[in-house]
Design a protein around this motif. Structure first.
Motif, mmCIF file in Angstrom:
data_model
loop_
_atom_site.group_PDB
_atom_site.id
_atom_site.type_symbol
_atom_site.label_atom_id
_atom_site.label_comp_id
_atom_site.label_asym_id
_atom_site.label_seq_id
_atom_site.Cartn_x
_atom_site.Cartn_y
_atom_site.Cartn_z
ATOM 1 N N GLU A 531 80.308 -84.214 -27.564
ATOM 2 C CA GLU A 531 80.719 -85.405 -26.832
ATOM 3 C C GLU A 531 79.996 -85.460 -25.484
ATOM 4 O O GLU A 531 79.572 -84.430 -24.949
ATOM 5 N N PRO A 532 79.861 -86.655 -24.895
ATOM 6 C CA PRO A 532 79.256 -86.732 -23.556
ATOM 7 C C PRO A 532 80.109 -86.014 -22.507
ATOM 8 O O PRO A 532 81.340 -85.985 -22.607
ATOM 9 N N GLU A 533 79.455 -85.427 -21.531
ATOM 10 C CA GLU A 533 80.158 -84.896 -20.374
ATOM 11 C C GLU A 533 80.534 -86.062 -19.458
ATOM 12 O O GLU A 533 79.868 -87.107 -19.449
ATOM 13 N N SER A 534 81.592 -85.893 -18.653
ATOM 14 C CA SER A 534 82.007 -86.957 -17.731
ATOM 15 C C SER A 534 82.536 -86.333 -16.451
ATOM 16 O O SER A 534 82.861 -85.141 -16.402
ATOM 17 N N SER A 535 82.625 -87.149 -15.397
ATOM 18 C CA SER A 535 83.094 -86.638 -14.111
ATOM 19 C C SER A 535 83.686 -87.760 -13.268
ATOM 20 O O SER A 535 83.406 -88.947 -13.482
ATOM 21 N N ASP A 536 84.526 -87.357 -12.308
ATOM 22 C CA ASP A 536 85.036 -88.243 -11.262
ATOM 23 C C ASP A 536 84.734 -87.585 -9.927
ATOM 24 O O ASP A 536 84.903 -86.368 -9.767
ATOM 25 N N TYR A 537 84.311 -88.401 -8.967
ATOM 26 C CA TYR A 537 83.836 -87.865 -7.695
ATOM 27 C C TYR A 537 84.378 -88.703 -6.540
ATOM 28 O O TYR A 537 84.318 -89.938 -6.569
ATOM 29 N N LEU A 538 84.921 -88.023 -5.534
ATOM 30 C CA LEU A 538 85.435 -88.672 -4.325
ATOM 31 C C LEU A 538 84.806 -88.015 -3.106
ATOM 32 O O LEU A 538 84.608 -86.791 -3.087
ATOM 33 N N PHE A 539 84.522 -88.811 -2.068
ATOM 34 C CA PHE A 539 84.004 -88.229 -0.832
ATOM 35 C C PHE A 539 84.434 -89.079 0.360
ATOM 36 O O PHE A 539 84.783 -90.263 0.236
ATOM 37 N N ALA A 540 84.405 -88.459 1.527
ATOM 38 C CA ALA A 540 84.630 -89.153 2.802
ATOM 39 C C ALA A 540 83.769 -88.469 3.847
ATOM 40 O O ALA A 540 83.660 -87.232 3.865
ATOM 41 N N SER A 541 83.138 -89.253 4.727
ATOM 42 C CA SER A 541 82.245 -88.664 5.720
ATOM 43 C C SER A 541 82.299 -89.455 7.021
ATOM 44 O O SER A 541 82.690 -90.630 7.052
#
Length: 746
Positions: A531-541
């Protein structure tokens, strides 16, 4: 600028268009160099409220349609200060824009159709400028990564490669681009960054986090984008770049490192230019911890070439890029047997062609771009049996001879619309076709196709900038994927705040799906059901910029990401004697990055601190912490003499390893001890066109460090870091020929 040059430009302006008397003509110059300035956005509003936009040509010219006077004009370029003025009557106007010199604000293009200042981009971009590349004397992508502590670089002595990690993962999850074109070369789960030359590279842009909306699959951890130099001159130029370096104390014609490059710039006409170059880099062998015939750094040679042909006329620009790499590595095996000694030696030959044709047309508020690219990558392995009595013989056992090949064709069309002075939208369609073949592909020939539609829109609400993105992608093997992103930017005087979310994904590579390898010691099969790999990403700068004579930039960045269905080697559920690939793991990572830069006209100092902690979610083991700091210093004593130094300080580095033993899988943690790499050099300009740089790499002579609980290819719990303290000498010579056949120093 000489008087006759201004007269020539005025005559050219009068002849520029048959409709001259019905239109206004603008020419824009760089106030510092007095040279014409292209790619300047000219926005104008006439007395009746009619609003239009145009872009200056390579020669700095721009025609405005007939307007009702007075006309307000705004000249904008990411690397120059914006100039606003009012035209009261029809005529020819000359403007000069002042460079943003002394400001700590770079120019970026990643994810955009035109250049954009870092401070204006909602997404945070790390820029490694041409000055930093020159100060580090880096020759390939692996060497320049020392100034980016958020990237972890691992060396593999067996394959001779170097591999990058970002956000705790690497390999296929970091997309490497050359002028927007993805580089092929992922025959396994890694991409060898030591095979990417920096010849003709102007700058490098690094973006952490998924870039799926803009660049699709394989950008789940981030993007490394190499931007080529784009010479703009009416004078031909020849450049030589010669480097010699020791490998610790070894140096001769066959030992050490020899790096020689030559390039030329040819202005064929006022609209047509040609950049081309050749290069060769050769490494000798080096032992650090190995003995006998085994080498920790195998002898290696690379040959590279590039050709960039550009055409620009008024609103149309066309660019034809071609690059070639050949990488040859020899890996000698250990001697076995006493009565009839013999050894098994491997040779690896890698070739990569990158071809791309890009056309861009600017029409008032619209910019259209079409690109087609074709990549071909091959890696040939030949195994020989050396009995030391004659010529080595080709081995005939399974897996001894193999050629892996990847062909990738991509078509991409984008349309950028300046809907208003507050709203900009970019829409696009992309089609990718990838084929893989070779002796280790189960089906003999494997095919993967992907079709995508995407949109990224930016809204400037004065108090807030919003960038939204959405990509729909369909793969013939994995079905549909919907990938959103949202980024916000808020300016509070000298402080810029950013936050954002992005979803990423990675399609399984053809090699992962159809790998088939059997030899005396291995039985490894791919898995077509991945299956495809997946991700969720959050950032603040937050970024704070201040100063005039003493300029300062302070930044802090927090991020959190989750990766699911990561693909890794594991024992087959049906047969423990077979190693296969499975969606086995989920990974969490979190971190903080702190940066500080101080700069004057004489010196520049920069420090970056990066902390990242990772955890395999399925194992629920402890969080594993990694710390890295980079420090860069440069000082200009005079116009002729300058010095620079760079340091990378690595704390204890935890590497997560999927161990496969006795048919059981387990996640092990290998702790790599701290180390520090320091380089220093001095550059002296004998003439304007002749520069000599001498320096030392790895001043502390770091070569290996202990790696408890793991190790790379069984290297006695040692991790290879560097080949040792080395000295280098570099000579750069540039020779410019003017149109009147008079040679001129740069």
């Amino acid at each position: 600028m000489k008087a006759h040059t201004h007269i020539k430009n005025l005559i050219f302006a009068l002849l520029f268009s048959n409709a001259f008397f019905a239109q206004d003509l603008l020419q824009v110059y760089n106030s510092k160099t007095d040279l014409p300035l292209g790619d300047v956005v000219v926005a104008y509003l006439d007395h009746s409220g009619k609003q239009e936009m145009a872009i200056t040509s390579k020669n700095g010219y721009c025609q405005l349609l007939s307007m009702t006077y007075p006309v307000q004009v705004s000249l904008q370029h990411p690397a120059f200060k914006t100039l606003n003025d009012t035209l009261f009557e029809k005529g020819t106007y000359v403007f000069k824009l002042s460079p943003l010199q002394g400001e700590l604000d770079e120019v970026v293009i990643s994810g955009y159709l035109s250049e954009k200042r870092v401070s204006d981009a909602p997404r945070e971009v790390i820029v490694i400028s041409s000055e930093v590349i020159a100060n580090t004397q880096a020759r390939n992508l692996q060497e320049i990564m020392r100034v980016a502590p958020n990237l972890n670089v691992r060396a593999d002595g067996t394959t001779g490669g170097s591999f990058a990690e970002l956000l705790g993962i690497g390999g296929n999850n970091i997309k490497v681009l050359l002028d927007g074109v993805p580089l092929a070369g992922r025959t396994g789960q890694e991409f060898d960054i030591s095979q990417v030359s920096l010849q003709n590279i102007e700058r490098i842009e690094i973006i952490e986090g998924p870039m799926a909306v803009e660049y699709g699959s394989n950008a789940m951890a981030g993007v490394i984008h190499l931007i080529s130099k784009k010479e703009k001159s009416d004078q031909a130029m020849i450049s030589l770049d010669l480097s010699e370096e020791t490998m610790h104390s070894e140096y001769s014609t066959t030992e050490g490192i020899h790096d020689h490059k030559m390039s030329a710039y040819l202005p064929i006409s006022k609209n047509l230019q040609w950049d081309l170059g050749l290069g060769r880099r050769q490494w000798g062998d080096k032992q650090v911890i190995s003995t006998g015939r085994l080498m920790d750094w195998d002898p290696r040679s690379q040959h590279m070439a590039f050709s960039n042909i550009s055409f620009q006329k008024e609103r149309l620009s066309i660019l034809l890029n071609t690059s070639f790499l050949q990488d040859q590595l020899e890996n000698d095996g250990a001697v076995t047997g006493v009565i009839n000694p013999q050894a098994q030696d491997d040779e690896y030959l890698t070739k990569r062609f990158v071809n791309a044709l890009t056309a861009k047309y600017a029409l008032n508020k619209d910019v259209f771009q079409f690109r087609t690219s074709f990549n071909t990558y091959s890696r040939q392995k030949n195994t020989y049996i050396n009995n030391f009595t004659g010529e080595p013989l080709l081995a005939i056992f399974d897996g001894a001879q193999d050629t892996s090949r990847i062909d990738a064709l991509e078509l991409r069309a984008t349309w950028m619309r300046q809907i208003s002075d507050k709203v900009q939208s970019t829409s696009g369609v992309e089609w990718r076709n990838e084929e893989a073949g070779g002796g280790r592909i189960a089906e003999g020939e494997a095919l993967d196709r992907e079709f995508s539609l995407f949109n990224a829109s930016e809204f400037d609400l004065n108090f807030l900038t919003i960038r939204t993105g959405l990509r729909w992608s369909h793969s013939n093997r994995s079905g549909d994927a919907l990938l959103p992103s949202l980024h916000l930017k808020k300016n509070l005087g000298k402080v810029t705040l950013r936050t954002g979310y992005a979803k990423g994904y990675r399609l399984p590579s053809l090699r992962e799906l159809f790998f088939d390898f059997n030899d005396q010691n291995h039985r490894i099969l791919g898995n077509p059901n991945l299956e495809p790999e997946s991700s969720d990403y959050l950032f603040a700068s937050a970024t704070y910029r201040t100063g005039d004579e003493l300029r300062s930039e302070s930044s802090v960045r927090l991020y959190y990401s989750e990766f699911r269905d990561l693909i890794d080697f594991a024992s087959s559920p049906t047969d423990p004697t077979i190693i296969t690939l499975l969606n086995t793991e989920s990974l969490k990572s979190k971190g903080i990055k702190i940066g500080q830069r101080l700069s004057t006209d004489k010196w520049d100092a920069m420090a970056q601190f990066n902390f990242i902690s990772t955890q395999f979610a399925a194992e629920q083991n402890d969080w594993n912490n990694n710390v890295a700091t980079s420090i860069s210093l440069s000082y200009r004593f005079s116009d002729k003499l300058s010095a620079s130094s760079n340091a990378l300080i690595k704390g204890k580095n935890a590497q997560l390893i999927n161990d496969i033993t006795a048919g059981e899988d387990a996640v092990l943690v290998s702790i790599v001890d701290p180390y520090t790499l320091i380089d220093a050099n001095v550059t002296y300009s004998i003439k304007k066109n002749l520069h000599i740089t001498a320096g030392l790499r790895n001043l502390l002579n770091e070569q290996t460090v202990d790696a408890t609980g793991g190790g790379v290819h069984g290297m006695e719990q040692k991790e290879l870091i560097h080949y040792g303290r080395s000295a280098f000498l570099n000579i750069k010579w540039n020779f410019k020929i003017n149109p009147h056949n008079k040679n001129e120093e740069l």
